[in-house]
Motif scaffolding. Structure first.
Motif, short mmCIF file in Angstrom:
data_model
loop_
_atom_site.label_atom_id
_atom_site.label_comp_id
_atom_site.label_asym_id
_atom_site.label_seq_id
_atom_site.Cartn_x
_atom_site.Cartn_y
_atom_site.Cartn_z
N ILE A 11 0.86 -1.18 0.00
CA ILE A 11 0.00 0.00 0.00
C ILE A 11 0.90 1.23 0.00
O ILE A 11 1.54 1.56 0.99
CB ILE A 11 -0.94 0.02 1.21
CG1 ILE A 11 -1.81 -1.24 1.25
CG2 ILE A 11 -1.82 1.27 1.18
CD1 ILE A 11 -2.75 -1.31 2.45
N GLY A 12 0.98 1.89 -1.14
CA GLY A 12 1.82 3.08 -1.27
C GLY A 12 2.85 2.90 -2.37
O GLY A 12 3.55 1.89 -2.40
N GLY A 13 2.94 3.89 -3.26
CA GLY A 13 3.86 3.80 -4.40
C GLY A 13 5.00 4.79 -4.36
O GLY A 13 5.54 5.15 -5.40
N GLY A 14 5.38 5.24 -3.14
CA GLY A 14 6.54 6.10 -3.00
C GLY A 14 7.82 5.29 -2.92
O GLY A 14 7.83 4.09 -3.26
N PRO A 15 8.93 5.89 -2.48
CA PRO A 15 10.21 5.18 -2.46
C PRO A 15 10.17 3.85 -1.72
O PRO A 15 10.71 2.85 -2.19
CB PRO A 15 11.14 6.17 -1.76
CG PRO A 15 10.59 7.51 -2.13
CD PRO A 15 9.10 7.32 -2.12
N GLY A 16 9.52 3.82 -0.54
CA GLY A 16 9.42 2.56 0.18
C GLY A 16 8.60 1.53 -0.57
O GLY A 16 8.97 0.35 -0.66
N GLY A 17 7.48 1.96 -1.14
CA GLY A 17 6.60 1.05 -1.85
C GLY A 17 7.17 0.57 -3.16
O GLY A 17 7.22 -0.64 -3.43
N TYR A 18 7.64 1.49 -4.01
CA TYR A 18 8.12 1.03 -5.33
C TYR A 18 9.43 0.28 -5.23
O TYR A 18 9.71 -0.62 -6.03
CB TYR A 18 8.15 2.17 -6.36
CG TYR A 18 9.22 3.21 -6.25
CD1 TYR A 18 10.56 2.92 -6.51
CD2 TYR A 18 8.90 4.54 -5.98
CE1 TYR A 18 11.54 3.89 -6.46
CE2 TYR A 18 9.87 5.53 -5.94
CZ TYR A 18 11.19 5.20 -6.17
OH TYR A 18 12.16 6.17 -6.12
N ALA A 19 10.27 0.63 -4.22
CA ALA A 19 11.51 -0.13 -4.03
C ALA A 19 11.20 -1.57 -3.64
O ALA A 19 11.81 -2.52 -4.15
CB ALA A 19 12.38 0.53 -2.96
N ALA A 20 10.22 -1.75 -2.76
CA ALA A 20 9.82 -3.10 -2.36
C ALA A 20 9.24 -3.85 -3.55
O ALA A 20 9.50 -5.06 -3.73
CB ALA A 20 8.80 -3.02 -1.23
N ALA A 21 8.46 -3.16 -4.38
CA ALA A 21 7.85 -3.81 -5.54
C ALA A 21 8.91 -4.26 -6.53
O ALA A 21 8.90 -5.40 -7.01
CB ALA A 21 6.86 -2.85 -6.21
#
Length: 467
Positions: A11-21
């Motif tokens: 949940i979330g597409g910022g640095p934390g989210g997109y890096a995890a993705a």
């Protein structure tokens, strides 16, 4: 209601989210990511990237104004086309957002446009802008909804009262700017506006700007900002504001006031946890809104993690990257080490720039270390003199050996030209727990800015060359 199954939902597409993705997909996971605005989050769309792009515009303007020092005479009046500057800013942002979208697509990450909430059974519900809902079942969930700017009472956002979100939407350069808050973000905005031609005042409630930064570095930056015409008021409390003809009057405790065309409220950010629907899920939130996690970014619910600005760790994009990698390694059953938050790199892109890692001199002494300190200013560095950028210093704090020389490197603190690009040596030194004798063997190219780091290290051996 539609439903989907994935290995991991974020949940979330910022640095934390997109890096995890991206990292998770590269590891072979079937990943879904939810973002209710544009992918890239605050950093890409309303923070790091647009702020640094405007800082670069400001540097170009400053360089052109001062070009006569180099014998280059810019003819006529030097003007700034603010619209062209912001157009270029958004062009850079769009390129990065589009590139990120392509990366996610190529790694087969399923991206949902909507708001994600966590259920009591750890399922995630996505509500799209059209009202349609999709439930996602996944063995693992990462909460990465990020943060929003903090505000202060009486300073509601308007045409003249802006936070770091709205400042990038300005259509014209304000003549007078008051920045409320003298932290990293506030000093970056102040540096940007003054170099573009605005009259700037910084108001900071604490005794000094840049809280948490080494005092010697703060002195350098404060002196440099004031030299360029910025008024800095510290130890002042903002009590309110009123609209006046053509601007805003910011009222201070004690009866003083400052008038401006635009007020930029820059007093930090708060976690955006209230949209996640966490009540009844078992995921705990503290009194400030941060999701509670352990050192491995695990919440109190099995398989549910939280990263980035949502947790009470340094609010830095690169820290969110590191936390996301830590989580993915756990999901994959791979060996991993928690992030050492006391040794992460910090960068402030004002002019002069600031970069540091590890303990400040004050913190090292407070922790009980017997320390030795070496400081070298840029005034004697050939490359800095060539650039015409000699403000600032390199400062290294090391444990003190019995003979008075430096032992283990505890902290590296820099202010000056392009120090944000020079911190790598200091970062490796602190995190590898290197000693002065070990890194004094490294050869620095000449002439270079990095020589100042090498000279500072060499001095701590007791046998410096130039100081």
């Amino acid at each position: 209601m539609a439903s989907e199954q994935h290995d991991l939902v974020i949940i979330g597409g910022g640095p934390g989210g997109y890096a995890a993705a991206l990292y998770g997909a590269a590891a072979g996971l079937d990943v879904a990511m939810i973002e209710n605005r544009r992918i890239g989050g605050t950093c890409l769309n309303r923070g790091c990237i647009p702020a640094k792009e405007l800082l670069q515009t400001a540097e170009v303007a400053r360089t052109v104004r001062e070009s006569d020092r180099f014998g280059v005479n810019a003819s006529g009046d030097i003007t700034l086309d603010f619209g062209t500057s912001t157009d270029r800013m958004w062009s850079v942002v769009d390129q990065l957002v589009n590139g990120l979208g392509s990366l996610l697509k190529n790694r087969k990450v399923t991206v949902f446009d909507g708001t994600g909430t966590l259920g009591a059974d750890s399922t995630v519900t996505v509500k799209g802008a059209d009202g349609e809902e999709t439930t996602i079942d996944a063995a693992n969930v990462i909460l990465a909804s990020g943060s929003v700017p903090r505000t202060i009472p009486g300073f509601d956002v308007s045409d003249r009262i802006l936070t770091s979100d709205e400042v990038f939407l300005l259509e014209k350069l304000p003549d007078r700017v008051v920045v409320v808050g003298g932290g990293a973000i506030g000093c970056e905005f102040a540096s940007t506006f003054v170099d573009m031609g605005s009259e700037v005042t910084i108001l900071e409630a604490l005794p000094a700007i840049m809280p948490g930064v080494d005092s010697d570095v703060v002195k350098v930056v404060k002196r440099a900002l004031e030299k360029r015409g910025i008024t800095i008021k510290t130890g002042v409390k903002v009590t309110g504001q009123t609209e006046v003809d053509g601007g805003v009057r910011v009222e201070l405790e004690g009866g003083d006031s400052v008038e401006a065309d635009t007020v930029v409220v820059s007093v930090g950010r708060r976690p955006l946890s209230d949209s996640l629907g966490l009540d009844g899920t078992g995921v705990e939130v503290d009194e400030r809104g941060f999701v509670k996690v352990d050192e491995y970014c695990r919440t109190g619910v099995d398989g549910v993690f939280a990263v980035g600005d949502l947790i009470a760790t340094p609010g830095l994009a690169h820290v969110a990257y590191a936390e996301s990698i830590l989580v993915i390694k756990q999901i994959m059953g791979e060996p991993c080490v928690p992030v050492d938050y006391g040794r992460v790199p910090w960068c402030i892109y004002s002019h002069p720039e600031v970069a540091f890692v590890g303990l400040t001199e004050e913190a090292a002494k407070a922790a009980g270390h017997d320390v030795v300190v070496s400081k070298h200013r840029w005034a004697g560095n050939g490359r800095a003199m060539i650039l015409g950028e000699t403000e600032g210093l390199v400062k290294i704090i090391a444990a003190k050996n019995d003979d008075g020389t430096g032992g283990q490197v505890l902290g590296v603190h820099m202010a000056g030209p392009w120090v944000t690009e020079q911190l790598g040596m200091g970062y490796l030194s602190v995190n590898w727990e290197a000693t002065i004798d070990e890194i004094a063997q490294f050869i620095q190219p000449h002439p270079s800015l990095s020589e100042n780091f090498g000279e500072t290290v060499l001095t701590l051996t007791g046998r410096g060359l130039h100081g």
